[in-house]
Design a protein around this motif. Sequence first.
Motif, PDB file in Angstrom:
ATOM      1  N   ALA A 105       0.830  -1.212   0.000  1.00 31.95           N
ATOM      2  CA  ALA A 105       0.000   0.000   0.000  1.00 31.95           C
ATOM      3  C   ALA A 105       0.859   1.254   0.000  1.00 31.95           C
ATOM      4  O   ALA A 105       1.983   1.276   0.494  1.00 31.95           O
ATOM      5  CB  ALA A 105      -0.936  -0.007   1.206  1.00 31.95           C
ATOM      6  N   HIS A 106       0.288   2.332  -0.515  1.00 34.87           N
ATOM      7  CA  HIS A 106       0.988   3.612  -0.598  1.00 34.87           C
ATOM      8  C   HIS A 106       1.348   4.129   0.787  1.00 34.87           C
ATOM      9  O   HIS A 106       0.663   3.857   1.780  1.00 34.87           O
ATOM     10  CB  HIS A 106       0.109   4.626  -1.327  1.00 34.87           C
ATOM     11  CG  HIS A 106       0.800   5.904  -1.644  1.00 34.87           C
ATOM     12  ND1 HIS A 106       0.720   7.013  -0.830  1.00 34.87           N
ATOM     13  CD2 HIS A 106       1.599   6.255  -2.687  1.00 34.87           C
ATOM     14  CE1 HIS A 106       1.435   7.995  -1.353  1.00 34.87           C
ATOM     15  NE2 HIS A 106       1.969   7.566  -2.483  1.00 34.87           N
ATOM     16  N   ALA A 107       2.413   4.907   0.846  1.00 35.50           N
ATOM     17  CA  ALA A 107       2.905   5.439   2.114  1.00 35.50           C
ATOM     18  C   ALA A 107       1.833   6.219   2.866  1.00 35.50           C
ATOM     19  O   ALA A 107       1.784   6.193   4.104  1.00 35.50           O
ATOM     20  CB  ALA A 107       4.122   6.332   1.860  1.00 35.50           C
ATOM     21  N   SER A 108       0.963   6.926   2.161  1.00 37.88           N
ATOM     22  CA  SER A 108      -0.065   7.714   2.834  1.00 37.88           C
ATOM     23  C   SER A 108      -1.042   6.825   3.590  1.00 37.88           C
ATOM     24  O   SER A 108      -1.548   7.213   4.660  1.00 37.88           O
ATOM     25  CB  SER A 108      -0.823   8.586   1.826  1.00 37.88           C
ATOM     26  OG  SER A 108      -1.453   7.790   0.840  1.00 37.88           O
ATOM     27  N   LEU A 109      -1.330   5.640   3.072  1.00 35.69           N
ATOM     28  CA  LEU A 109      -2.213   4.705   3.764  1.00 35.69           C
ATOM     29  C   LEU A 109      -1.533   4.144   5.008  1.00 35.69           C
ATOM     30  O   LEU A 109      -2.150   4.019   6.071  1.00 35.69           O
ATOM     31  CB  LEU A 109      -2.617   3.576   2.823  1.00 35.69           C
ATOM     32  CG  LEU A 109      -3.473   3.991   1.614  1.00 35.69           C
ATOM     33  CD1 LEU A 109      -3.617   2.841   0.635  1.00 35.69           C
ATOM     34  CD2 LEU A 109      -4.837   4.486   2.062  1.00 35.69           C
ATOM     35  N   ILE A 110      -0.264   3.813   4.874  1.00 39.32           N
ATOM     36  CA  ILE A 110       0.488   3.289   6.021  1.00 39.32           C
ATOM     37  C   ILE A 110       0.628   4.365   7.097  1.00 39.32           C
ATOM     38  O   ILE A 110       0.408   4.114   8.292  1.00 39.32           O
ATOM     39  CB  ILE A 110       1.863   2.784   5.564  1.00 39.32           C
ATOM     40  CG1 ILE A 110       1.691   1.608   4.591  1.00 39.32           C
ATOM     41  CG2 ILE A 110       2.717   2.362   6.752  1.00 39.32           C
ATOM     42  CD1 ILE A 110       2.955   1.197   3.883  1.00 39.32           C
ATOM     43  N   ASP A 111       0.967   5.583   6.683  1.00 37.83           N
ATOM     44  CA  ASP A 111       1.106   6.668   7.648  1.00 37.83           C
ATOM     45  C   ASP A 111      -0.223   6.973   8.329  1.00 37.83           C
ATOM     46  O   ASP A 111      -0.281   7.237   9.537  1.00 37.83           O
ATOM     47  CB  ASP A 111       1.645   7.919   6.963  1.00 37.83           C
ATOM     48  CG  ASP A 111       3.108   7.785   6.567  1.00 37.83           C
ATOM     49  OD1 ASP A 111       3.744   6.781   6.953  1.00 37.83           O
ATOM     50  OD2 ASP A 111       3.615   8.684   5.873  1.00 37.83           O
ATOM     51  N   GLY A 112      -1.303   6.955   7.561  1.00 34.08           N
ATOM     52  CA  GLY A 112      -2.616   7.192   8.142  1.00 34.08           C
ATOM     53  C   GLY A 112      -2.965   6.155   9.186  1.00 34.08           C
ATOM     54  O   GLY A 112      -3.519   6.480  10.248  1.00 34.08           O
ATOM     55  N   ALA A 113      -2.630   4.896   8.907  1.00 32.47           N
ATOM     56  CA  ALA A 113      -2.894   3.831   9.875  1.00 32.47           C
ATOM     57  C   ALA A 113      -2.080   4.037  11.145  1.00 32.47           C
ATOM     58  O   ALA A 113      -2.595   3.905  12.264  1.00 32.47           O
ATOM     59  CB  ALA A 113      -2.582   2.476   9.245  1.00 32.47           C
ATOM     60  N   ARG A 114      -0.810   4.383  10.994  1.00 31.43           N
ATOM     61  CA  ARG A 114       0.049   4.577  12.160  1.00 31.43           C
ATOM     62  C   ARG A 114      -0.414   5.764  13.010  1.00 31.43           C
ATOM     63  O   ARG A 114      -0.426   5.697  14.247  1.00 31.43           O
ATOM     64  CB  ARG A 114       1.489   4.788  11.712  1.00 31.43           C
ATOM     65  CG  ARG A 114       2.150   3.520  11.156  1.00 31.43           C
ATOM     66  CD  ARG A 114       3.492   3.840  10.540  1.00 31.43           C
ATOM     67  NE  ARG A 114       4.225   2.628  10.153  1.00 31.43           N
ATOM     68  CZ  ARG A 114       5.272   2.616   9.353  1.00 31.43           C
ATOM     69  NH1 ARG A 114       5.721   3.766   8.836  1.00 31.43           N
ATOM     70  NH2 ARG A 114       5.879   1.482   9.046  1.00 31.43           N
ATOM     71  N   LEU A 115      -0.782   6.849  12.359  1.00 39.96           N
ATOM     72  CA  LEU A 115      -1.166   8.054  13.080  1.00 39.96           C
ATOM     73  C   LEU A 115      -2.539   7.936  13.745  1.00 39.96           C
ATOM     74  O   LEU A 115      -2.853   8.682  14.671  1.00 39.96           O
ATOM     75  CB  LEU A 115      -1.160   9.255  12.137  1.00 39.96           C
ATOM     76  CG  LEU A 115       0.224   9.708  11.645  1.00 39.96           C
ATOM     77  CD1 LEU A 115       0.075  10.740  10.530  1.00 39.96           C
ATOM     78  CD2 LEU A 115       1.036  10.287  12.800  1.00 39.96           C
ATOM     79  N   SER A 116      -3.358   7.001  13.272  1.00 44.99           N
ATOM     80  CA  SER A 116      -4.716   6.887  13.797  1.00 44.99           C
ATOM     81  C   SER A 116      -4.765   6.392  15.231  1.00 44.99           C
ATOM     82  O   SER A 116      -5.749   6.621  15.936  1.00 44.99           O
ATOM     83  CB  SER A 116      -5.539   5.940  12.912  1.00 44.99           C
ATOM     84  OG  SER A 116      -5.107   4.586  13.087  1.00 44.99           O
ATOM     85  N   GLY A 117      -3.721   5.679  15.665  1.00 48.30           N
ATOM     86  CA  GLY A 117      -3.728   5.078  16.986  1.00 48.30           C
ATOM     87  C   GLY A 117      -4.337   3.693  17.012  1.00 48.30           C
ATOM     88  O   GLY A 117      -4.332   3.015  18.057  1.00 48.30           O
ATOM     89  N   ALA A 118      -4.857   3.233  15.890  1.00 45.06           N
ATOM     90  CA  ALA A 118      -5.414   1.879  15.803  1.00 45.06           C
ATOM     91  C   ALA A 118      -4.283   0.857  15.695  1.00 45.06           C
ATOM     92  O   ALA A 118      -3.147   1.187  15.329  1.00 45.06           O
ATOM     93  CB  ALA A 118      -6.344   1.769  14.601  1.00 45.06           C
ATOM     94  N   SER A 119      -4.612  -0.384  15.971  1.00 45.60           N
ATOM     95  CA  SER A 119      -3.660  -1.468  15.764  1.00 45.60           C
ATOM     96  C   SER A 119      -3.458  -1.675  14.269  1.00 45.60           C
ATOM     97  O   SER A 119      -4.428  -1.672  13.499  1.00 45.60           O
ATOM     98  CB  SER A 119      -4.202  -2.751  16.409  1.00 45.60           C
ATOM     99  OG  SER A 119      -3.377  -3.859  16.096  1.00 45.60           O
ATOM    100  N   LEU A 120      -2.201  -1.824  13.835  1.00 39.23           N
ATOM    101  CA  LEU A 120      -1.868  -1.972  12.416  1.00 39.23           C
ATOM    102  C   LEU A 120      -1.482  -3.400  12.112  1.00 39.23           C
ATOM    103  O   LEU A 120      -0.586  -3.962  12.737  1.00 39.23           O
ATOM    104  CB  LEU A 120      -0.730  -1.022  12.039  1.00 39.23           C
ATOM    105  CG  LEU A 120      -0.128  -1.176  10.633  1.00 39.23           C
ATOM    106  CD1 LEU A 120      -1.186  -0.941   9.562  1.00 39.23           C
ATOM    107  CD2 LEU A 120       1.042  -0.231  10.444  1.00 39.23           C
ATOM    108  N   LYS A 121      -2.167  -4.002  11.136  1.00 38.56           N
ATOM    109  CA  LYS A 121      -1.822  -5.334  10.662  1.00 38.56           C
ATOM    110  C   LYS A 121      -1.641  -5.276   9.147  1.00 38.56           C
ATOM    111  O   LYS A 121      -2.198  -4.400   8.469  1.00 38.56           O
ATOM    112  CB  LYS A 121      -2.905  -6.350  11.024  1.00 38.56           C
ATOM    113  CG  LYS A 121      -3.107  -6.516  12.535  1.00 38.56           C
ATOM    114  CD  LYS A 121      -4.120  -7.571  12.854  1.00 38.56           C
ATOM    115  CE  LYS A 121      -4.345  -7.672  14.362  1.00 38.56           C
ATOM    116  NZ  LYS A 121      -3.122  -8.056  15.087  1.00 38.56           N
TER     117      LYS A 121
END
Length: 387
Positions: free
Chosen positions: A129-145
């Motif tokens: 996935a694009h960096a913006s999707l990964i960054d959005g997941a990380r910044l959201s505070g949700a668990s990332l899988k």
Amino acid sequence: MQDFSSELAALASQSLLRTRRVVDGPQAPLLTVEGRRLLSFCSNDYLGLADHPEIVAAGIAGLRQYGMGAAASALLSGHSAAHQRLEAELARFVGLPAALYFSNGYMANLGVIGALVGSGDTVVVDRLAHASLIDGARLSGASLKVFPHNDSARLAQVLARCPDGRRLVVTDAVFSMDGDLAPLGQLATVCAQHDAWLLVDDAHGLGVLGPHGSGSLAQAGVAAPHVIYMGTLGKAAGVAGAFVAGEPSLIAWITQRARTYMFTTANPPALAVATSASLALMAGDDWRRERLRALAAQLRQGLAGLPWTLLPSSTAIQPLIVGDNAVTRALAAALLEQGLWVPAICPPTVPRGSARLRISLSALHTPEQVGQLIAALQSLAAEGRFA
């Protein structure tokens, strides 16, 4: 104060130092770059609309009507009549009930993910996935899988193990460095079975895929209330900005909670006027998509049998895998000596050992220009020094 000279030198030693080239004039297949005339295969202007006279004229008319800047965020005084019209047009264009106009695709992805999930929730991301999707997941505070690239069966397994809370799956529709397509129908089915949202980033599909360029969801025949569509307007549309589209209540919620929408100045209204003109051209000019398909077929036939691997892509993005960073950059430099600008893409943008030339086609390229690139690559391959 830390001096970054040693770190920059380390990047240079690994052939990972990025550089900018100064382009003078509008985007087109032929560009003036630092005083040289180059044939470009590195632009995302897939339909050749970035300098279309009708879009330019619409932008000028928008400037006369609205001035240059929006002067405030959309939730203050920055949301103009031009923005309102454009959002309705964007929703119609992709066949969804409602749309929200963002400053760019990166901000759209960060804003949407942060609006939908947080602590106690889970975001599941395609490995490429694009960096913006990964960054959005990380910044959201949700668990990332992470699930393996385009593997809907493994996605189902990951979702089955997710704890309680909201689940959001995010993927590109067209992967920008490989040119392949996500199995959107399968992903949407899996998400529905596991009560998960699906966010589809169609940065490289809008305008190129689907009936009259309406995008990857339309091409895949996917229409479901749990699917969120994000399209960018700085590539095939030839302008700038982005939007998300989906069910009205979802778009209303994102309007209330997307920080990258709430706390940024709205795009210039004149840009919205230009974008409206672009949508009309994208919908009506089917010849541009037909030209892209023909040029991709010509390129793929011409590059068959070369020592480098041409990834299986049916899109305007045609990646040629070389492998070694230094060899890839040397090959790009050799093409540049012949007046051909093809970017070398190296880690961390792509996985280690998969450095490549990312060949991007435009509807304004001619068969003769594509033939020039084919001949150059065949000649360089015959030299044997880029193995």
